[in-house]
Scaffold this motif. Structure first.
Motif, PDB file in Angstrom:
ATOM      1  N   GLU A 107      81.219  45.227  -1.155  1.00 51.89           N
ATOM      2  CA  GLU A 107      81.618  44.882  -2.320  1.00 51.89           C
ATOM      3  C   GLU A 107      80.864  46.087  -4.157  1.00 51.89           C
ATOM      4  N   ASN A 108      81.809  45.959  -4.750  1.00 55.07           N
ATOM      5  CA  ASN A 108      81.511  46.756  -5.997  1.00 55.07           C
ATOM      6  C   ASN A 108      80.079  46.121  -6.559  1.00 55.07           C
ATOM      7  N   LEU A 109      79.684  46.813  -6.697  1.00 57.15           N
ATOM      8  CA  LEU A 109      78.285  47.664  -7.726  1.00 57.15           C
ATOM      9  C   LEU A 109      76.817  46.431  -6.786  1.00 57.15           C
ATOM     10  N   THR A 110      77.371  46.910  -5.248  1.00 57.17           N
ATOM     11  CA  THR A 110      76.250  46.562  -4.168  1.00 57.17           C
ATOM     12  C   THR A 110      75.512  48.193  -3.499  1.00 57.17           C
ATOM     13  N   TYR A 111      74.069  47.511  -3.776  1.00 58.08           N
ATOM     14  CA  TYR A 111      73.032  48.841  -3.505  1.00 58.08           C
ATOM     15  C   TYR A 111      73.410  48.757  -1.915  1.00 58.08           C
ATOM     16  N   VAL A 112      73.118  49.823  -1.180  1.00 61.59           N
ATOM     17  CA  VAL A 112      72.833  49.786   0.077  1.00 61.59           C
ATOM     18  C   VAL A 112      72.381  51.027   0.750  1.00 61.59           C
ATOM     19  N   ASN A 113      70.929  51.094   1.126  1.00 58.65           N
ATOM     20  CA  ASN A 113      70.266  52.178   1.281  1.00 58.65           C
ATOM     21  C   ASN A 113      69.419  52.789  -0.032  1.00 58.65           C
ATOM     22  N   GLY A 114      69.395  51.757  -0.982  1.00 56.58           N
ATOM     23  CA  GLY A 114      69.070  52.617  -2.455  1.00 56.58           C
ATOM     24  C   GLY A 114      69.740  52.938  -2.841  1.00 56.58           C
ATOM     25  N   PHE A 115      71.471  53.048  -2.618  1.00 55.89           N
ATOM     26  CA  PHE A 115      72.415  53.689  -3.381  1.00 55.89           C
ATOM     27  C   PHE A 115      73.269  52.578  -4.094  1.00 55.89           C
ATOM     28  N   LEU A 116      73.688  52.317  -5.124  1.00 54.27           N
ATOM     29  CA  LEU A 116      74.692  52.037  -6.051  1.00 54.27           C
ATOM     30  C   LEU A 116      76.301  52.276  -5.778  1.00 54.27           C
ATOM     31  N   ILE A 117      76.484  51.537  -4.882  1.00 57.82           N
ATOM     32  CA  ILE A 117      78.062  51.976  -4.138  1.00 57.82           C
ATOM     33  C   ILE A 117      79.037  51.137  -5.589  1.00 57.82           C
ATOM     34  N   ASP A 118      79.163  51.968  -6.227  1.00 56.64           N
ATOM     35  CA  ASP A 118      80.477  51.655  -7.410  1.00 56.64           C
ATOM     36  C   ASP A 118      82.130  51.861  -6.830  1.00 56.64           C
ATOM     37  N   GLU A 119      82.423  52.432  -5.946  1.00 50.08           N
ATOM     38  CA  GLU A 119      83.652  53.201  -5.812  1.00 50.08           C
ATOM     39  C   GLU A 119      83.747  53.007  -4.064  1.00 50.08           C
ATOM     40  N   ILE A 120      84.585  53.080  -2.802  1.00 54.89           N
ATOM     41  CA  ILE A 120      85.003  53.282  -2.628  1.00 54.89           C
ATOM     42  C   ILE A 120      86.362  53.899  -2.355  1.00 54.89           C
ATOM     43  N   HIS A 121      86.210  54.891  -1.486  1.00 58.48           N
ATOM     44  CA  HIS A 121      87.588  55.959  -1.345  1.00 58.48           C
ATOM     45  C   HIS A 121      87.880  55.624   0.375  1.00 58.48           C
ATOM     46  N   HIS A 122      89.030  55.020   0.713  1.00 51.49           N
ATOM     47  CA  HIS A 122      88.561  55.449   2.787  1.00 51.49           C
ATOM     48  C   HIS A 122      90.119  56.055   3.262  1.00 51.49           C
ATOM     49  N   TYR A 123      90.998  57.185   3.009  1.00 50.49           N
ATOM     50  CA  TYR A 123      91.989  57.950   3.550  1.00 50.49           C
ATOM     51  C   TYR A 123      92.480  58.317   4.649  1.00 50.49           C
ATOM     52  N   TYR A 124      92.931  57.832   5.183  1.00 49.69           N
ATOM     53  CA  TYR A 124      94.079  58.077   6.245  1.00 49.69           C
ATOM     54  C   TYR A 124      94.877  59.282   6.576  1.00 49.69           C
ATOM     55  N   LYS A 125      95.125  59.561   7.028  1.00 50.74           N
ATOM     56  CA  LYS A 125      95.884  61.207   7.158  1.00 50.74           C
ATOM     57  C   LYS A 125      97.133  61.261   8.285  1.00 50.74           C
ATOM     58  N   GLY A 126      98.193  61.278   8.770  1.00 47.42           N
ATOM     59  CA  GLY A 126      98.639  61.669  10.500  1.00 47.42           C
ATOM     60  C   GLY A 126      99.982  61.455   9.669  1.00 47.42           C
ATOM     61  N   ILE A 127     101.485  60.709  10.518  1.00 43.57           N
ATOM     62  CA  ILE A 127     102.747  60.740  10.814  1.00 43.57           C
ATOM     63  C   ILE A 127     102.693  59.184  10.972  1.00 43.57           C
ATOM     64  N   CYS A 128     103.139  58.756   9.659  1.00 36.05           N
ATOM     65  CA  CYS A 128     103.755  57.991   9.498  1.00 36.05           C
ATOM     66  C   CYS A 128     104.777  56.493  10.919  1.00 36.05           C
ATOM     67  N   PRO A 129     104.982  56.198  10.789  1.00 40.23           N
ATOM     68  CA  PRO A 129     105.872  54.798  11.359  1.00 40.23           C
ATOM     69  C   PRO A 129     107.618  55.864  11.399  1.00 40.23           C
ATOM     70  N   SER A 130     107.775  55.887  10.274  1.00 35.07           N
ATOM     71  CA  SER A 130     109.030  55.880   9.788  1.00 35.07           C
ATOM     72  C   SER A 130     109.787  57.293  10.691  1.00 35.07           C
ATOM     73  N   CYS A 131     108.450  58.410   9.979  1.00 33.92           N
ATOM     74  CA  CYS A 131     108.726  60.423  10.130  1.00 33.92           C
ATOM     75  C   CYS A 131     108.477  59.962  11.914  1.00 33.92           C
ATOM     76  N   GLU A 132     107.459  59.176  13.139  1.00 31.28           N
ATOM     77  CA  GLU A 132     107.572  58.939  14.785  1.00 31.28           C
ATOM     78  C   GLU A 132     108.805  58.494  14.720  1.00 31.28           C
ATOM     79  N   GLY A 133     110.115  57.615  13.733  1.00 29.52           N
ATOM     80  CA  GLY A 133     111.533  57.026  14.739  1.00 29.52           C
ATOM     81  C   GLY A 133     110.457  55.472  15.558  1.00 29.52           C
ATOM     82  N   LYS A 134     109.678  55.610  14.790  1.00 29.42           N
ATOM     83  CA  LYS A 134     108.849  53.922  14.814  1.00 29.42           C
ATOM     84  C   LYS A 134     109.492  52.776  14.100  1.00 29.42           C
ATOM     85  N   LYS A 135     109.851  51.662  14.442  1.00 32.07           N
ATOM     86  CA  LYS A 135     109.494  50.858  13.556  1.00 32.07           C
ATOM     87  C   LYS A 135     108.015  50.375  12.522  1.00 32.07           C
ATOM     88  N   ILE A 136     107.797  49.618  11.616  1.00 30.72           N
ATOM     89  CA  ILE A 136     106.717  49.396  11.125  1.00 30.72           C
ATOM     90  C   ILE A 136     106.881  48.202  12.116  1.00 30.72           C
TER      91      ILE A 136
END
Length: 136
Positions: A107-136
């Motif tokens: 959760e926002n503003l949570t301490y983890v191992n002494g670090f104050l976390i107030d933002e999380i960025h979680h990104y994936y990169k690859g090929i989407c199902p539309s470009c692969e020709g698969k239905k989502i």
């Protein structure tokens, strides 16, 4: 919740331009850039400058009313959905899509191992199902 109240809840004084920009962000799932937001709203608000859009988005991000995505090095995009979720960049079509967050639920503003976390960025990169020709 109405956009007016949403902005007030985030400590932002509502104005016609701010409400229009937030309404646009919330209604979109394509994570628009400053240029895309400006072009889309300029028809309805011809006096809206790109500088106003930039400053408004900066204010939204600073007050946690919107997210700034830097998943793509060349283009900064924005997301009106501030819930905890991930993003996927298709390397073929360039679309940025929402994905569930599969990491630890911090959760926002949570301490983890002494670090104050107030933002999380979680990104994936690859090929989407539309470009692969698969239905989502």
């Amino acid at each position: 919740m109405k956009t007016y109240d949403y902005l007030l809840e985030h400590g932002i004084k509502p104005s016609m331009q701010r409400i229009a920009i937030m309404d646009y962000l919330i209604s979109r799932k394509d994570h628009p850039s400053i240029d895309a937001i400006h072009m889309a709203l300029n028809k309805k608000l011809p006096t809206l400058s790109k500088t106003t859009v930039y400053n408004t988005l900066k204010l939204f991000v600073e007050n946690r009313a919107a997210l700034m995505l830097t998943i793509e090095e060349k283009n900064t995009c924005f997301d009106g959905d501030t819930s905890l979720h991930s993003h996927f960049l298709c390397k073929k079509c360039g679309k940025i899509l929402d994905m569930p967050f599969y990491g630890d639920k911090i959760e926002n503003l949570t301490y983890v191992n002494g670090f104050l976390i107030d933002e999380i960025h979680h990104y994936y990169k690859g090929i989407c199902p539309s470009c692969e020709g698969k239905k989502i």
